[in-house]
Design an enzyme around this catalytic site. Structure first.
Site, short mmCIF file in Angstrom:
data_model
loop_
_atom_site.label_atom_id
_atom_site.label_comp_id
_atom_site.label_asym_id
_atom_site.label_seq_id
_atom_site.Cartn_x
_atom_site.Cartn_y
_atom_site.Cartn_z
N HIS A 1 0.84 -1.21 0.00
CA HIS A 1 0.00 0.00 0.00
C HIS A 1 0.87 1.25 0.00
O HIS A 1 1.26 1.77 1.05
CB HIS A 1 -0.92 0.00 1.23
CG HIS A 1 -1.95 1.08 1.23
ND1 HIS A 1 -3.29 0.86 1.06
CD2 HIS A 1 -1.84 2.43 1.39
CE1 HIS A 1 -3.95 1.99 1.11
NE2 HIS A 1 -3.09 2.97 1.32
N HIS B 1 1.25 5.09 -2.33
CA HIS B 1 0.80 5.98 -3.39
C HIS B 1 2.04 6.51 -4.10
O HIS B 1 2.93 7.08 -3.46
CB HIS B 1 -0.02 7.13 -2.82
CG HIS B 1 -1.27 6.68 -2.15
ND1 HIS B 1 -2.49 6.68 -2.79
CD2 HIS B 1 -1.50 6.19 -0.90
CE1 HIS B 1 -3.41 6.22 -1.97
NE2 HIS B 1 -2.84 5.91 -0.81
N HIS C 1 -9.70 1.74 -0.81
CA HIS C 1 -9.59 2.36 0.51
C HIS C 1 -10.96 2.32 1.18
O HIS C 1 -11.96 2.74 0.60
CB HIS C 1 -9.15 3.82 0.39
CG HIS C 1 -7.70 4.00 0.05
ND1 HIS C 1 -7.12 3.46 -1.07
CD2 HIS C 1 -6.72 4.68 0.70
CE1 HIS C 1 -5.83 3.79 -1.11
NE2 HIS C 1 -5.57 4.54 -0.05
N GLU D 1 -10.85 3.73 6.84
CA GLU D 1 -9.80 4.54 7.45
C GLU D 1 -10.45 5.66 8.26
O GLU D 1 -10.14 5.86 9.42
CB GLU D 1 -8.87 5.11 6.38
CG GLU D 1 -7.77 6.01 6.93
CD GLU D 1 -6.94 6.67 5.84
OE1 GLU D 1 -5.85 7.18 6.16
OE2 GLU D 1 -7.39 6.70 4.67
N ASP E 1 2.13 3.86 3.16
CA ASP E 1 1.13 4.77 2.60
C ASP E 1 1.81 5.89 1.79
O ASP E 1 1.99 5.75 0.59
CB ASP E 1 0.28 5.34 3.73
CG ASP E 1 -1.10 5.80 3.28
OD1 ASP E 1 -1.46 5.59 2.12
OD2 ASP E 1 -1.83 6.37 4.11
N ASP E 2 2.14 6.99 2.43
CA ASP E 2 2.83 8.13 1.80
C ASP E 2 4.01 8.50 2.70
O ASP E 2 3.94 9.49 3.45
CB ASP E 2 1.88 9.32 1.64
CG ASP E 2 0.63 8.98 0.86
OD1 ASP E 2 0.70 8.97 -0.38
OD2 ASP E 2 -0.41 8.72 1.49
#
Length: 334
Positions: free
Chosen positions: A18, A20, A198, A201, A279-280
């Site tokens: 996961h 981005h 997604h 969350e 994630d980021d």
């Protein structure tokens, strides 16, 4: 836990599902690109050079501002090299990343193919030189609406293959419902792509249930709020729906107040397949090694716990069986 044991854990080979793509862009890379293009992005950086935002929704704005300087296939090729260098330095041997044709050619199929070619060439070089394998999961952007998601799904269907292996959805979870995007997910499924989205969350467990039942996804991005619904946990475990959990991201954004209150251990105990991702990472000041270290210290997980998490991850990876087998062998190396 001894320093030696912790060292062994953080240096394990890792699978990350996961991420981005643009969200992995190092701040220095974006600042440099903005300078080359004479674009003033000073508002999105703190004095120390890191990304600056107030909350999740402001984060989305900063994210889109940062991606605004990524204009050409060459820019994305350079980005690919930069992010894979960082991932490989953290021991990641297999990575999946969310790619959006909305940011790569504005949703036009022909333009998207040019961007994809450049990204894939850079990924091939990184696999040869750094030993990291990349696969792409095309994502529609939820807050861009279901009509635009259809165009994104068409781009995905046109380029499905051994590199583009999945389809999903990111963006603002407060906009619309999962079922609004059924056409796009059906299109991607018919093209042979595996599915994730997604959910759970920011919204509650019902969002996760809807994603599974209405879209038929095999994985859920985040999904952490499922922990409040025992029946849902049982369903996820029985169906083998894998959660792409990003603990550092969840804590940084305030989904949970601290790591010791994060439900990842509860999810594992309930038998739900769980994986670890960043994630980021530069937005959330984390790396895969930092994630492993924090989880090991907080939950007293040992090396075998993390090896098991990686086995689950490669089992849930959107890749062909030959790639899965090759990565699985690397994960078992001492």
């Amino acid at each position: 836990m001894t320093e030696e044991e912790l060292h062994a854990i953080v240096h394990l080979p890792k699978v990350e599902l996961h991420t981005h793509f643009e969200g992995m862009a190092p701040p220095a890379f974006i600042r440099g690109l903005a300078k080359e293009k004479k674009v003033d992005l000073s508002r999105i950086f703190r004095p120390d050079g890191s990304y600056d935002y107030r909350d999740f929704w402001h984060f989305l704005e900063v994210y889109e501002a940062a991606t605004s300087v990524l204009k050409s296939p060459e820019d994305f090729a350079r980005l690919c090299t930069a992010v894979l260098e960082e991932s490989a330095a953290n021991g990641v041997v297999y990575q999946e990343t969310f790619l959006s044709p909305d940011f790569c050619g504005g949703g036009d199929v022909a333009a998207w193919k040019e961007y994809l070619h450049a990204i894939r060439e850079a990924a091939t070089v990184a696999e040869r030189d750094l030993g990291i394998t990349l696969r792409g999961v095309i994502t529609c952007i939820r807050h861009f609406g279901s009509d635009q998601a259809r165009d994104t799904a068409c781009c995905a269907a046109e380029t499905a293959g051994d590199f583009i292996t999945g389809f999903g959805m990111g963006g603002d979870e407060k906009k619309g419902r999962q079922r609004d995007f059924s056409w796009a997910f059906d299109c991607a499924r018919e093209a042979g792509l595996q599915l994730t989205t997604h959910a759970g969350e920011w919204n509650g467990p019902s969002e996760v249930r809807e994603a599974v039942e209405d879209l038929g996804v095999e994985r859920i991005g985040h999904g952490v709020n499922a922990h409040t619904d025992p029946a849902l946990l049982e369903m996820l475990a029985e169906r083998g729906v894998t959660l792409e959990v990003c603990p550092g991201s969840n804590v940084f954004l305030g989904v949970f107040p601290s790591l010791d209150q994060h439900p990842i251990a509860k999810l594992r105990k309930a038998g739900v397949p769980v994986t670890i991702s960043t994630d980021d990472p530069p937005f959330f000041h984390t790396t895969m090694r930092k994630e492993y270290e924090a989880l090991a210290k907080t939950f007293r997980w040992g090396e075998e716990d993390f090896r098991d998490l990686n086995r689950i991850a490669i089992g849930a990876a959107f890749c062909d069986e030959a790639t899965r087998s090759a990565i699985a062998k690397r994960l078992e190396q001492p």
